[in-house]
Design an enzyme around this catalytic site. Structure first.
Site, PDB file in Angstrom:
ATOM      1  N   GLN A 198      21.397  -0.675  13.207  1.00  0.00           N
ATOM      2  CA  GLN A 198      19.916  -0.176  13.575  1.00  0.00           C
ATOM      3  C   GLN A 198      19.320  -1.307  14.793  1.00  0.00           C
ATOM      4  O   GLN A 198      18.051  -0.842  15.029  1.00  0.00           O
ATOM      5  CB  GLN A 198      19.241  -0.280  12.292  1.00  0.00           C
ATOM      6  CG  GLN A 198      19.835   0.940  11.097  1.00  0.00           C
ATOM      7  CD  GLN A 198      18.969   0.476   9.775  1.00  0.00           C
ATOM      8  OE1 GLN A 198      19.625   0.160   8.865  1.00  0.00           O
ATOM      9  NE2 GLN A 198      17.835   0.706   9.655  1.00  0.00           N
ATOM     10  N   PHE A 229      20.010   3.030   6.264  1.00  0.00           N
ATOM     11  CA  PHE A 229      19.070   3.002   5.207  1.00  0.00           C
ATOM     12  C   PHE A 229      18.418   1.591   5.166  1.00  0.00           C
ATOM     13  O   PHE A 229      18.033   0.955   4.054  1.00  0.00           O
ATOM     14  CB  PHE A 229      19.744   3.172   3.895  1.00  0.00           C
ATOM     15  CG  PHE A 229      20.275   4.527   3.989  1.00  0.00           C
ATOM     16  CD1 PHE A 229      19.579   5.510   4.093  1.00  0.00           C
ATOM     17  CD2 PHE A 229      21.672   4.673   3.888  1.00  0.00           C
ATOM     18  CE1 PHE A 229      20.275   6.952   4.104  1.00  0.00           C
ATOM     19  CE2 PHE A 229      22.404   5.708   3.891  1.00  0.00           C
ATOM     20  CZ  PHE A 229      21.652   7.061   4.018  1.00  0.00           C
ATOM     21  N   GLU A 233      20.081  -2.981   9.624  1.00  0.00           N
ATOM     22  CA  GLU A 233      18.931  -3.601  10.294  1.00  0.00           C
ATOM     23  C   GLU A 233      19.421  -5.184  10.868  1.00  0.00           C
ATOM     24  O   GLU A 233      19.529  -5.436  11.877  1.00  0.00           O
ATOM     25  CB  GLU A 233      17.809  -3.680   9.580  1.00  0.00           C
ATOM     26  CG  GLU A 233      16.601  -4.151  10.417  1.00  0.00           C
ATOM     27  CD  GLU A 233      15.373  -3.866   9.697  1.00  0.00           C
ATOM     28  OE1 GLU A 233      15.371  -3.132   8.799  1.00  0.00           O
ATOM     29  OE2 GLU A 233      14.062  -4.702  10.379  1.00  0.00           O
ATOM     30  N   ARG A 311       5.375  -6.402   2.504  1.00  0.00           N
ATOM     31  CA  ARG A 311       5.093  -4.810   2.132  1.00  0.00           C
ATOM     32  C   ARG A 311       5.011  -4.597   0.848  1.00  0.00           C
ATOM     33  O   ARG A 311       4.109  -3.763   0.425  1.00  0.00           O
ATOM     34  CB  ARG A 311       6.332  -4.033   2.943  1.00  0.00           C
ATOM     35  CG  ARG A 311       5.847  -2.626   2.997  1.00  0.00           C
ATOM     36  CD  ARG A 311       6.913  -1.946   3.954  1.00  0.00           C
ATOM     37  NE  ARG A 311       6.592  -2.109   5.398  1.00  0.00           N
ATOM     38  CZ  ARG A 311       5.917  -1.200   5.910  1.00  0.00           C
ATOM     39  NH1 ARG A 311       5.143  -0.118   5.115  1.00  0.00           N
ATOM     40  NH2 ARG A 311       5.568  -1.249   7.311  1.00  0.00           N
ATOM     41  N   ARG A 343      15.390   1.260   3.028  1.00  0.00           N
ATOM     42  CA  ARG A 343      14.308   2.301   2.807  1.00  0.00           C
ATOM     43  C   ARG A 343      13.000   1.913   2.051  1.00  0.00           C
ATOM     44  O   ARG A 343      13.223   2.094   0.881  1.00  0.00           O
ATOM     45  CB  ARG A 343      14.851   3.572   2.432  1.00  0.00           C
ATOM     46  CG  ARG A 343      14.216   4.765   2.930  1.00  0.00           C
ATOM     47  CD  ARG A 343      15.106   5.961   2.668  1.00  0.00           C
ATOM     48  NE  ARG A 343      14.768   7.171   3.333  1.00  0.00           N
ATOM     49  CZ  ARG A 343      15.576   8.373   3.314  1.00  0.00           C
ATOM     50  NH1 ARG A 343      16.624   8.486   2.724  1.00  0.00           N
ATOM     51  NH2 ARG A 343      15.031   9.480   3.933  1.00  0.00           N
ATOM     52  N   THR A 443       4.744  -4.850   9.952  1.00  0.00           N
ATOM     53  CA  THR A 443       3.693  -5.536   9.542  1.00  0.00           C
ATOM     54  C   THR A 443       3.675  -6.680  10.341  1.00  0.00           C
ATOM     55  O   THR A 443       2.723  -7.451  10.539  1.00  0.00           O
ATOM     56  CB  THR A 443       3.745  -6.023   8.191  1.00  0.00           C
ATOM     57  OG1 THR A 443       5.102  -6.532   7.968  1.00  0.00           O
ATOM     58  CG2 THR A 443       3.305  -4.744   7.156  1.00  0.00           C
ATOM     59  N   ALA A 512      11.248   0.605   9.555  1.00  0.00           N
ATOM     60  CA  ALA A 512       9.841   0.963   9.267  1.00  0.00           C
ATOM     61  C   ALA A 512       9.553   2.280   9.539  1.00  0.00           C
ATOM     62  O   ALA A 512       8.336   2.328   9.880  1.00  0.00           O
ATOM     63  CB  ALA A 512       8.888  -0.044  10.012  1.00  0.00           C
ATOM     64  N   GLU A 723      10.903   6.415   5.491  1.00  0.00           N
ATOM     65  CA  GLU A 723      10.812   5.789   4.084  1.00  0.00           C
ATOM     66  C   GLU A 723       9.851   6.310   2.934  1.00  0.00           C
ATOM     67  O   GLU A 723      10.311   6.299   1.977  1.00  0.00           O
ATOM     68  CB  GLU A 723      10.353   4.331   4.384  1.00  0.00           C
ATOM     69  CG  GLU A 723      11.277   3.622   5.195  1.00  0.00           C
ATOM     70  CD  GLU A 723      10.561   2.141   5.646  1.00  0.00           C
ATOM     71  OE1 GLU A 723      11.194   1.237   5.309  1.00  0.00           O
ATOM     72  OE2 GLU A 723       9.725   2.361   6.629  1.00  0.00           O
TER      73      GLU A 723
END
Ligand code: FAD
Ligand code: FES
Ligand code: FES
Lengths: 779, 481
Positions: A198, A229, A233, A311, A343, A443, A512, A723
């Site tokens: 990702q 998912f 990342e 988050r 996710r 964020t 995100a 998400e």
């Protein structure tokens, strides 16, 4: 007619159904290609005494064996805090942490080498639980807080107070395609790495830094992923770099493809949390103060844990206005593989914790939990400021609640459920609504940028490449739609290219939920620049003295594959012909677009700011049936209502909503990560780790979109959909809790996530009254 | 061994393929992906649990090709003699999408696409028997395939929305006569393949099988291979000498004879379903929860009991029914009651020259009530945490005799003798059942493992007694009404 909003098939659908879509391990083996594997730590925590590869070196077909000493760059990395090693130097901090990279010509040779490598380690005491980490004050990052008002003074005066601890388990991403990369060596120590990731740019950065290259020597290409998912990342990187290492050292192509068991054992997962809470409320269930202390299990290294915790904290309001609130958060450091994105990225954990509190309040006040949800819900004109100070604009949550309660027949069904529970000796039912208010944007401010390269060729066809990656979510399809719409040309004329760091540099991860938002917006910027130049030229081209048409760019129209001046619409030229004319006039037909999300900022030291551009909202009502004796759980019906603005592709978005819901349902019900006392993951394959099956899909399943055309801040008035729907699955868990509350005779219900059959049976056991006293047994 | 051949003959997407030497010892999925570059078949788990590797397996039955889906990751090439394998690459119709593929495209049945070939293959095979599928059909037929992206709803929709007018059967896509003729020709010739490391033998009669077994200690018999394939893939077993029973026709019979259902060693679980639904509805329900269609199409009842797992789903049933296991050896056959067949964890009463040839299960009598339970984390496609079987002779609320067997509570499936004794002659009341539950709890020795804790299993054993009671009660009430 615009292509935006159309239900067109996924960009790769035909390749998928025929098996012709190419994934990493489907790429043909080059003649001299090597297979890359590794040997990891046998202990969750251990000191590395010695590594002896001399026997393994002798095995036929083994071409290379590498330890950290073979890394020419810096063996330290991490997306936020650089605290991770690619290969263990002195201390292994989780089971399976890679120590030796093996390059071999066959799997058989590698299997032999794995047995022949002698690793001597001293086992150190591991820490696995949050409790233990807290006791030892083992943390990652600094304590974080978000505070408004004064909870303590409310607690002092409040009549109704509840306190408790809530635990949620982790969750394996379970992308079907395990981590996979192939690295091809090139001239001048360059590398082209194909990776199922990702975040191609991170692979470039980390590979360069660990392998001692410059970033301009590494290209990372991602055609598609077989699911991500969040699990690809930050964690695709390790294996891509291992492949890169081998390719660089041997000058041969190198393929690192994990099997499912290894993948599950060594990569990170959704964070388990253990939270303490204290809540004050009035007799109607209106919350007056809430204090939560969130503790996440970060595993052995920081990875993305601090952002994920953030988050979770930012979503601890769930959908509710909290006048006095104190949210504290800490990441615990343990000896599990570093936990990572999945996710929702902490959002589900924060929300779930609060939804449990709502259920607790309802149970305590003997009220319907929906009533509690409704009165605490954020307001439209007042009670609409989040704990971190962001105002919620265009709040549609109350409307969504009302509409869904009505359309799902909640009230009647609630009565029917209660009635059922009062008579059934064998089964229990529960019903519950749970909301979603998911903040969209990274964020971390700097990640909110996107780029796209748009090139038009002389037959009028278009190639677009963005920094976003395709993992099934339909990003590429949407980008194609956006570009086709910008030029008003046929969707088929636009081709989306593999993501490559050569085309777009320094990209943000596709994460995100922001893939379409930032990359689609960047594509729009690029298209508009080209359109602007074409319009300029068209204005000149269509101007005509005789017809009284002066050169005026604002009159140029792109419509249905044609370009014309709207003062003389009959004099139109096909887009494909016009670009040739433009080319001959030396007008540039390519552009790189850049986009930065406006107005988002968050100060994590003060816990205040506007971290989100907007919110994606929704709610789900789920009804469950539980077998009192076996704990077997069946979701009988789910109704979903979700606000995703104006959908760019309703078919794709529907797929995201349903896929997210079912994934969330899996997290809160059957998906259980079990480790033995040494930290060895016992549930490391689908035999023992149970993701939802097709039979788990509710027989009655109503999914609807809430009409909302107010989201002008985002591309084509759409809203991110990746998400948020995962959180809808929480309704299944709250329904289970509701079911248990019907028979607990007022006792508090101890139910964690996941609510497996075992968890349910043991919960029932706690408040079960044995109806008949057991007499002295007669045998 | 008289005349034998040293190759496997099969068809792949209509193309005749001969396999020899080392290639015979590869898994089908590896063969397709790495030898043939047919990479549409995907690998996720290599253990039969995800269905991404699903292919169609055409088997010669009564001079016809009978097409069923199987997991290619746990099928080894040596098992495939005499079959026609159809992969996702072989599903297009004249270069165009078939109607199932079309529907999957239109209805967003694919997201990331990794599970998709498996689903498309499985769904296409479902249309061999029906030309319209319901939600229920699709849930029953596709539960051996996992998808992490779609949440399945769009796949179900795709299956329901297939344009029936465009359906084409495999026999229309692949002219069967030539294939059948070819496969029949070699069918009666045993196979013997030997490489520097491995041996494979596929006899066509029972006697040669027993002789070969006697001569080759430690040999591995392979039936459907759903246990063995996983064990090989996960490095738990690396058999050097393998003997397949697939060409022995006498093992393929299933029939009702003298108050028994007789099931040959090569009868698949799928083939038993039709008989079970008539003779033992409770067992039929259990079979429905057994693995997946792919697993049931390959796996056999005999394989299930010979594997000897204490959580084998069929065993408690066979225990309470007093099923007879027929063992064939060089010197003839002997019958063993299944209750005496297990000597310990995965240890069987089986001599060196013996193979299991049949299972005979007594038919149910009118006054007998049979109830079977499987508790697992996920309802479908999951290995059991606990299994239970009850066989009760009841007369007006009184238990004349009861047999109870539990699995997953010790090293073998066990009969709960004390509990049975306690209940025999008693009335079926809640009080008696609760007491029986306590006794049952004391009779078992469960452990904690990935599928459940010891406490959970203890609790379940009591609960299952209650469940049994309440279900009986409910049935009584229905009858009374
Ligand atoms: C994904 C998956 C799901 C499964 N789900 C279930 C489930 O729900 N419930 C359950 O109980 N099991 C389950 N199993 C296990 C397995 O499918 C069953 O045990 C099956 O019945 C085995 O039959 P088989 O023919 O495939 O056996 P094989 O794998 O061929 O053989 C199993 C064992 O039996 C021996 N054997 C075979 N034939 C003979 C013979 N004639 N004489 C002597 N020994 C013999 C073999 O040597 C081997 O040791 C599952 C397996 C997988 C991979
Ligand atoms: S790869 Fe999972 S079933 Fe074969
Ligand atoms: S489409 Fe991705 S796993 Fe099914």
């Amino acid at each position: 007619m615009s292509i935006i909003g159309k239900n067109i098939p996924h960009d790769s659908a035909i390749g998928h159904v025929t098996g012709e879509s190419v994934f990493i391990d489907d790429m043909p083996f080059a003649k001299n290609e090597l297979i890359v594997d590794f040997v990891g730590s046998p202990y969750a925590h251990g000191e590395l005494i010695s590594v002896d590869t001399s026997e393994a070196e002798k095995i036929e077909g083994i071409i290379g064996l590498y330890t950290y000493k073979d890394l020419d760059g810096i063996n330290k990395f991490g997306p936020i805090i650089q605290d991770e090693h690619l290969l263990v130097e002195h201390t292994a901090t989780f089971m399976g942490e890679p120590i030796v990279v093996i390059a071999g010509e066959t799997r058989q040779a590698i299997a032999k080498a794995k047995k022949a490598i002698k690793i001597v380690m001293k086992e150190l005491e591991p820490v696995f639980t949050i409790d233990e980490a807290i006791k030892r004050e083992q943390y990652i990052g600094v304590p974080r807080f978000i505070i408004r008002g004064d909870v303590q003074s409310v607690f002092k005066t409040s009549e109704h107070i509840l306190e408790g601890t809530f635990i949620n388990g982790g969750q394996e991403q379970f992308y079907l395609e395990s981590q996979a990369s192939i690295a091809y060596p090139g001239e001048d120590n360059t590398l082209v790495i194909h990776s199922s990731t990702q975040h191609p740019s991170e692979i470039v950065q980390v590979a360069a830094s660990i392998l001692g290259l410059q970033q301009n020597q590494v290209i990372c290409i991602t055609k598609r992923m077989g699911g991500g998912f969040g699990g690809k990342e930050s964690q695709a990187c390790h294996f891509a770099v291992m492949a890169g290492l081998v390719a660089l050292k041997t000058k041969r192509p190198a393929r690192a493809v994990l099997n499912k068991d290894t993948d599950m054992m060594v990569t990170g997962k959704r964070h388990p949390f253990q939270n303490n809470y204290k809540v004050a409320f009035d007799k109607n269930g209106m919350i007056t103060a809430l204090k939560v202390d969130l503790f996440s299990n970060g595993g052995a290294a920081a990875d993305l844990s601090t952002s994920i915790l953030e988050r979770a904290m930012l979503h601890s309001d769930s959908a509710y206005y909290l006048p006095n609130v104190e949210i504290n958060g800490r990441v615990c450091k343990t000896n599990l593989p570093p936990n990572t994105a999945f996710r929702g990225f902490g959002g589900p954990q924060g929300t779930l914790n609060t939804e449990n509190i709502i259920e607790e309040i309802a149970h305590y006040l003997k009220k319907d939990a929906y009533e509690i949800r409704r009165i605490n819900c954020y307001g439209v004109n007042d009670r609409n400021i989040t704990p971190y100070g962001q105002i919620i604009h265009n709040n549609v949550l109350p409307e969504i609640f009302d509409e869904l309660i009505y359309s799902s027949d909640y009230t009647e069904r609630l009565e029917a459920v209660k009635e059922f529970n009062s008579v059934s000796k064998t089964h229990l039912k529960g019903i519950s609504l749970s909301p979603v208010k998911f903040g969209i944007s990274f964020t971390t401010k700097f990640l909110n940028q996107g780029s796209a390269l748009v090139n038009i060729y002389l037959d009028g066809t278009v190639q677009v490449s963005t920094g976003g990656t395709e993992m099934g979510q339909g990003l590429n399809t949407k980008i194609r739609q956006i570009v086709a719409d910008e030029f008003s040309i046929d969707y088929e004329t636009v081709r989306i290219m593999a993501t490559s760091t050569e085309k777009n540099n320094n990209t943000s991860p596709t994460a995100a939920s922001s893939g379409t938002d930032i990359n689609g917006s960047a594509a729009v910027v690029a298209c508009q620049a080209i359109r602007d130049r074409l319009s300029e030229f068209a204005a000149q081209y269509f101007s005509s003295f005789e017809n009284g048409i002066t050169k005026a760019k604002e009159h140029i129209v792109f419509k249905d594959n044609y370009i014309f001046d709207n003062r003389l619409p009959d004099n139109k030229i096909a887009f494909k012909d016009f670009v040739v004319l433009a080319y001959r006039e030396r007008v540039s037909l390519g552009e790189r677009g850049f986009y930065q999300t406006p107005g988002v900022d968050f100060n994590r030291d003060t816990g205040k700011g506007n971290p989100f551009l907007y919110f994606t909202n929704g709610a789900a009502v789920s009804e469950v049936l539980i077998d009192k004796f076996t704990g077997e759980l069946k979701v009988l019906r789910s109704d979903i209502l979700i606000d995703i603005g104006e959908s760019i592709n309703v078919g794709i978005d529907r797929g995201q909503v349903i896929g997210g819901f079912i994934q969330g349902m899996g997290w809160v019900t059957g998906e259980e990560l079990k480790y033995n006392e040494k930290g060895y993951l016992l549930s490391h394959s689908p035999t023992t780790y149970k993701i939802p099956n097709i039979t788990d899909v509710p027989d009655i399943f109503n999914v609807n979109f809430f009409k909302n055309d107010t989201n002008i801040v985002n591309v084509k008035k759409s809203k991110a959909v990746g998400e948020p729907p995962l959180l809808l699955g929480i309704s299944v868990w709250t329904a289970v809790k509701h079911a248990l509350s019907c028979v607990s005779s007022g006792k508090r219900i101890n139910l964690s996530v996941p609510a497996t059959n075992e968890e349910i049976i043991m919960a029932i056991d706690q408040f079960e009254e044995i109806p008949i006293k057991i007499k002295v047994l007669e045998y | 061994m008289s005349k034998s051949r040293d190759y496997i003959l099969l068809y792949i997407n209509g193309k005749k393929t001969k396999i020899k030497d080392d290639l015979a010892f590869k898994s089908l999925s590896d063969f397709l992906r790495y030898e043939k570059q047919m990479v549409g078949t995907k690998i996720v788990c290599s253990e039969g649990d995800c269905g991404s590797c699903t292919v169609v397996h055409g088997k010669l039955e009564n001079d016809k090709l009978n097409y069923k889906i199987v997991n290619s990751c746990i099928k080894y090439m040596y098992q495939l003699d005499g079959t026609h394998i159809i992969t996702v690459e072989g599903l297009k119709l004249n270069g165009c999408l078939n109607p199932i593929q079309e529907s999957m495209v239109k209805n967003h049945g694919a997201q990331c696409g990794f599970c998709t070939p498996g689903f498309v293959v499985a769904m296409t095979a479902m249309f061999e028997d029906k030309n319209k599928l319901t939600q229920k059909d699709l849930k029953d037929g596709l539960n051996g395939n996992l998808c992490r992206c779609t949440g399945y709803e769009s796949i179900i929709k795709s299956g329901m929305d297939v344009d029936a007018s465009k359906l084409t059967y495999f026999d229309q896509m692949y002219e069967p006569q030539q294939i059948i003729d070819d496969l029949k020709e070699i069918k009666q010739i045993p196979i013997f393949i030997e490489t520097s490391e491995k041996k494979f033998f596929s006899p066509v009669d029972l006697k040669s099988a027993c002789e070969f077994k006697a001569l080759n200690q430690g040999l591995t018999i392979i039936s459907g291979g759903t246990d063995i394939g996983v064990q090989i893939n996960k490095g738990m077993r690396d058999p050097n000498t393998i003997m397949s029973t697939s060409a022995i026709d006498s093992l393929k019979e299933i029939s009702v004879k003298d108050e028994y259902l007789v099931i040959g060693a090569r009868v698949t679980l799928s083939q038993i379903e039709a008989f079970a639904s008539e003779l033992y509805p409770a067992f039929y329900d259990i079979l429905k929860w057994f693995g997946s269609p792919q697993i049931r199409n390959s796996g056999t009842l005999v394989g299930n009991i010979a594997n000897g797992s204490p959580i084998a789903d069929t065993t408690p049933f066979l225990f309470v029914m007093n099923a007879q296991v027929e063992l064939s050896g060089i010197n003839g056959v002997r019958q063993v009651n299944i209750n005496d067949f297990y000597k310990g964890y995965k240890s069987l009463d089986l001599n060196n020259d013996e193979i299991i040839s049949k299972i005979s299960i007594p038919l149910l009598k009118d006054n007998q009530k049979l109830k079977l339970y499987k508790v697992s984390k996920r309802k479908d496609m999951d290995i059991s945490t606990l299994t239970a079987a009850f066989l009760m002779d009841e007369n007006q609320g009184k238990i004349e005799s009861i047999k109870i067997a539990f699995g997953g509570v010790g090293p073998t499936v066990i009969r709960l003798k004390k509990t049975e004794e306690f209940l025999n002659g008693k009335y079926l009341t809640e009080e008696n059942i609760l007491q029986a539950g306590q006794i049952a709890r004391d009779e078992i020795t469960p452990i904690s493992d990935v599928r459940g804790s010891k406490d959970f299993r203890l609790k379940l054993s009591e609960n299952i007694m209650k469940k049994f009671y309440f279900e009986c009660l409910e049935e009584e009430q229905v009858i009374c009404q």
